[in-house]
Design a protein around this motif. Structure first.
Motif, PDB file in Angstrom:
ATOM      1  N   ASN A  89      36.592  31.189  44.214  1.00 38.23           N
ATOM      2  CA  ASN A  89      38.243  31.322  43.663  1.00 38.23           C
ATOM      3  C   ASN A  89      37.764  32.506  43.245  1.00 38.23           C
ATOM      4  N   ALA A  90      37.093  33.508  42.357  1.00 35.85           N
ATOM      5  CA  ALA A  90      37.202  34.441  42.387  1.00 35.85           C
ATOM      6  C   ALA A  90      37.014  35.013  42.778  1.00 35.85           C
ATOM      7  N   ILE A  91      36.077  35.074  44.027  1.00 35.00           N
ATOM      8  CA  ILE A  91      36.194  36.387  45.221  1.00 35.00           C
ATOM      9  C   ILE A  91      37.191  36.148  46.222  1.00 35.00           C
ATOM     10  N   LYS A  92      38.058  35.233  46.397  1.00 31.31           N
ATOM     11  CA  LYS A  92      38.710  34.580  47.241  1.00 31.31           C
ATOM     12  C   LYS A  92      39.908  35.464  46.477  1.00 31.31           C
ATOM     13  N   TYR A  93      39.901  35.457  45.280  1.00 30.34           N
ATOM     14  CA  TYR A  93      41.008  36.619  45.073  1.00 30.34           C
ATOM     15  C   TYR A  93      40.890  38.021  44.624  1.00 30.34           C
ATOM     16  N   THR A  94      39.651  38.121  44.557  1.00 29.13           N
ATOM     17  CA  THR A  94      39.255  39.887  44.467  1.00 29.13           C
ATOM     18  C   THR A  94      39.443  40.430  45.596  1.00 29.13           C
ATOM     19  N   SER A  95      40.257  41.240  45.507  1.00 31.28           N
ATOM     20  CA  SER A  95      40.498  42.343  46.413  1.00 31.28           C
ATOM     21  C   SER A  95      38.961  43.314  47.004  1.00 31.28           C
ATOM     22  N   ALA A  96      38.732  43.920  48.238  1.00 26.23           N
ATOM     23  CA  ALA A  96      37.315  43.994  48.458  1.00 26.23           C
ATOM     24  C   ALA A  96      37.361  45.693  47.536  1.00 26.23           C
ATOM     25  N   GLY A  97      36.350  46.030  47.060  1.00 24.45           N
ATOM     26  CA  GLY A  97      35.958  46.852  45.658  1.00 24.45           C
ATOM     27  C   GLY A  97      36.514  46.819  44.387  1.00 24.45           C
ATOM     28  N   GLY A  98      36.532  45.378  44.110  1.00 31.51           N
ATOM     29  CA  GLY A  98      36.440  44.931  42.705  1.00 31.51           C
ATOM     30  C   GLY A  98      35.063  44.207  42.770  1.00 31.51           C
ATOM     31  N   SER A  99      35.190  43.195  41.718  1.00 34.46           N
ATOM     32  CA  SER A  99      34.055  43.138  41.261  1.00 34.46           C
ATOM     33  C   SER A  99      33.606  41.643  40.336  1.00 34.46           C
ATOM     34  N   VAL A 100      32.969  40.785  40.467  1.00 37.54           N
ATOM     35  CA  VAL A 100      32.917  39.322  39.878  1.00 37.54           C
ATOM     36  C   VAL A 100      31.941  39.467  39.329  1.00 37.54           C
TER      37      VAL A 100
END
Length: 561
Positions: A457-468
């Motif tokens: 869910n975190a990867i799905k709603y995080t844009s490229a360049g973001g972090s989890v």
């Protein structure tokens, strides 16, 4: 089967032995009235005995007081009654001597007659044998009776008898009657052996209850000594029928019984009123329950009291509200599931028709349509699996975990699984978990599934360049696992609903990202499954989010003691 169960729960079909068992109000009235009646009967019995004993003691005391007053009057030196007793003693002595002389003369005459009869056995009868001839034996004149000899004592007996409404008998020091207010003394037996007289002859007072020789009725007797100094002159004996005492006690007991009957009637009326007040909300609750069973879930019972009935009404209202909410959720679930299933099915159908119409004319377009058909089929499979998982979790909770586990290797494995997907989405993934963690008693496979869903869910709603970031730490008595991202965040209005089934913050964006990047269905079931998995392992889940900065999910479990 349902019809049989309904019939068994119908009150009229219950095997009651008595008609009143079918009425709660009747049972309350009978129980209340019966308990009050039993208590009243016991209280009346106790009061009756107490009243009778009290009246008896009072009668004994009063009789002893009258006897004491009479004895005081008779033993007064100035009254001259002592001379009356002396005259009676003199008369009794003369009477005894006269009786003794008469007896000796009679015996001597009998012996002379016997000798004469022996000598003249064959002679004819003489004139002495004639019954009509005058007797030659001397005739003794009896002394006058005590009523004549002792008129003052007789007057005292009559006076006290009239004033106190009792029978008064005056006895000499030997227990012989001297005067009596009701009967001639010749008819009265000596009283020296009666308990109260014996006690009085010893200088004390007492009372006794026995059958009177004249009336054959139960009678109360009391006696007091008549003394002048150390000299005992006689005894005053008083008697009163017990019927007088019993009548007074009986009247009071009857008054108590009548008062008790009035109290029973009043308590019965009160019980009827109270039972109606108690049964009325129950009847309202029954009508509301029957209406709710027919499908009218708008029924609400007024909560008018703060007692158990009020709590029952509140519980019913809460239950109806919960049922209504559950039915609304079921309807919404069916509607959402139908919509989620219809969309990919419609896409698949349209593309199949397009491929059929194109045939071999546009192989590139047909290939693209087939890829889309495959994607929609995978989406349907994921949706079906998610629905099955959720249904399985809700219908059959797992058994409690048998052993405690260290979740550190599990978290590291989950991070490794999602690492490639994060890199493909252009997202950096960080793991901040120690090599070992304190033991927790959970199902490790379910916790792994929950963590994977949160990471997905975190990867799905995080844009490229973001972090989890996946982190774990033990604080106080709980182990906390957090999944943080730097995505767009969740609006505050949506935060209370993100764990609801089929709820999506951005529906179109969720479905598209779910199909492209996620391993979920994109239908809004992932977080609902996570919450169910965490709670079945005695855990808690929470979320914090800030728009434009990211979201942080935290799940925690109690540590082993």
């Amino acid at each position: 089967m349902d019809t049989l169960s309904s019939r068994k729960m119908t009150p009229a079909a219950l095997p009651d032995r008595w008609p009143w068992q079918r009425s709660l109000q009747a049972r309350m009235i009978i129980a209340f009235g019966g308990a009050f009646l039993i208590i009243l009967a016991l209280l009346t019995f106790w009061l009756g005995r107490t009243v009778y004993q009290t009246y008896l003691e009072a009668a004994e005391h009063d009789l002893e007081v009258v006897a004491f007053l009479a004895s005081n009057a008779l033993e007064d030196p100035l009254s001259g009654y002592a001379s009356e007793f002396a005259r009676y003693q003199q008369w009794e002595s003369e009477h005894k001597r006269a009786a003794s002389t008469s007896l000796e003369t009679s015996i001597g005459d009998r012996e002379v007659d016997d000798n004469k009869n022996d000598e003249d056995e064959e002679e004819a009868p003489t004139k002495d044998d004639d019954p009509g001839a005058p007797s030659s034996a001397p005739t003794l004149t009896p002394p006058p009776t005590p009523e004549i000899v002792l008129p003052r004592l007789q007057g005292v007996a009559a006076l006290y008898a009239r004033d106190a409404n009792v029978r008064v008998t005056i006895l000499d020091k030997n227990g012989h009657p001297v005067a009596d207010s009701h009967h001639p003394i010749e008819q009265i037996a000596p009283q020296g052996g009666q308990p109260e007289v014996v006690t009085a002859l010893h200088g004390d007072e007492m009372s006794d209850v026995r059958v009177d020789e004249f009336t054959n009725a139960l009678t109360l007797f009391a006696a007091a000594p008549i003394q002048q100094g150390s000299e005992l002159l006689g005894v005053v004996q008083l008697s009163q029928p017990m019927q007088i005492v019993a009548t007074k006690a009986r009247n009071l007991v009857l008054t108590i019984i009548l008062t008790g009957i009035v109290a029973v009637l009043a308590s019965t009326a009160l019980a009827i009123w109270i039972s109606r007040q108690l049964v009325r909300p129950v009847l309202r609750l029954e009508r509301a329950a029957l209406a709710a069973a027919q499908g009218d879930l708008s029924q609400q019972v007024p909560v008018q009291t703060g007692d158990e009935l009020g709590a029952l009404a509140q519980a019913f209202n809460t239950m109806v509200g919960a049922v209504r909410t559950m039915l609304d959720q079921q309807r919404a679930f069916i509607a959402h599931a139908s919509h989620e299933l219809r969309s990919p099915l419609t896409n698949i159908k349209l593309r199949i028709e397009a491929v059929r119409e194109l045939g071999d004319e546009a192989p590139d377009i047909s290939e693209r349509y087939l890829a889309e058909i495959e994607s929609e089929a995978e989406r349907l499979a994921r949706l079906a699996n998610a629905l099955l998982d959720l249904a399985h979790l809700e219908s059959r909770p797992p058994a409690p975990p048998e052993r405690a586990v260290d979740l550190a290797p599990l978290l590291q494995n989950a991070a490794a699984i999602m690492q490639l997907r994060a890199e493909a989405a252009g997202i950096s993934m960080t793991t901040a978990t120690p090599a070992t963690l304190p033991l927790v008693k959970v199902h490790p496979e379910q916790i792994e599934e929950a963590v994977l869903n949160l990471l997905d869910n975190a990867i799905k709603y995080t844009s490229a360049g973001g972090s989890v970031t996946l982190a774990a730490s033990a604080m106080s008595d709980r182990l906390t696992i957090t999944v943080s991202d730097t995505g767009a965040g969740i609006p505050p209005d949506d935060l209370p609903h993100i764990f609801d089934r089929f709820y999506r913050v951005d529906k179109a964006r969720s479905r598209a990202r779910g199909a492209q990047h996620g391993m979920g269905s994109g239908a809004g079931l992932g977080l609902a499954i996570v919450k169910q998995l965490v709670e079945q392992n005695q855990g808690r889940i929470s979320v914090e989010s800030t728009l434009g900065q990211g979201t942080n999910f935290a799940i925690s479990f109690p540590l082993m003691a």
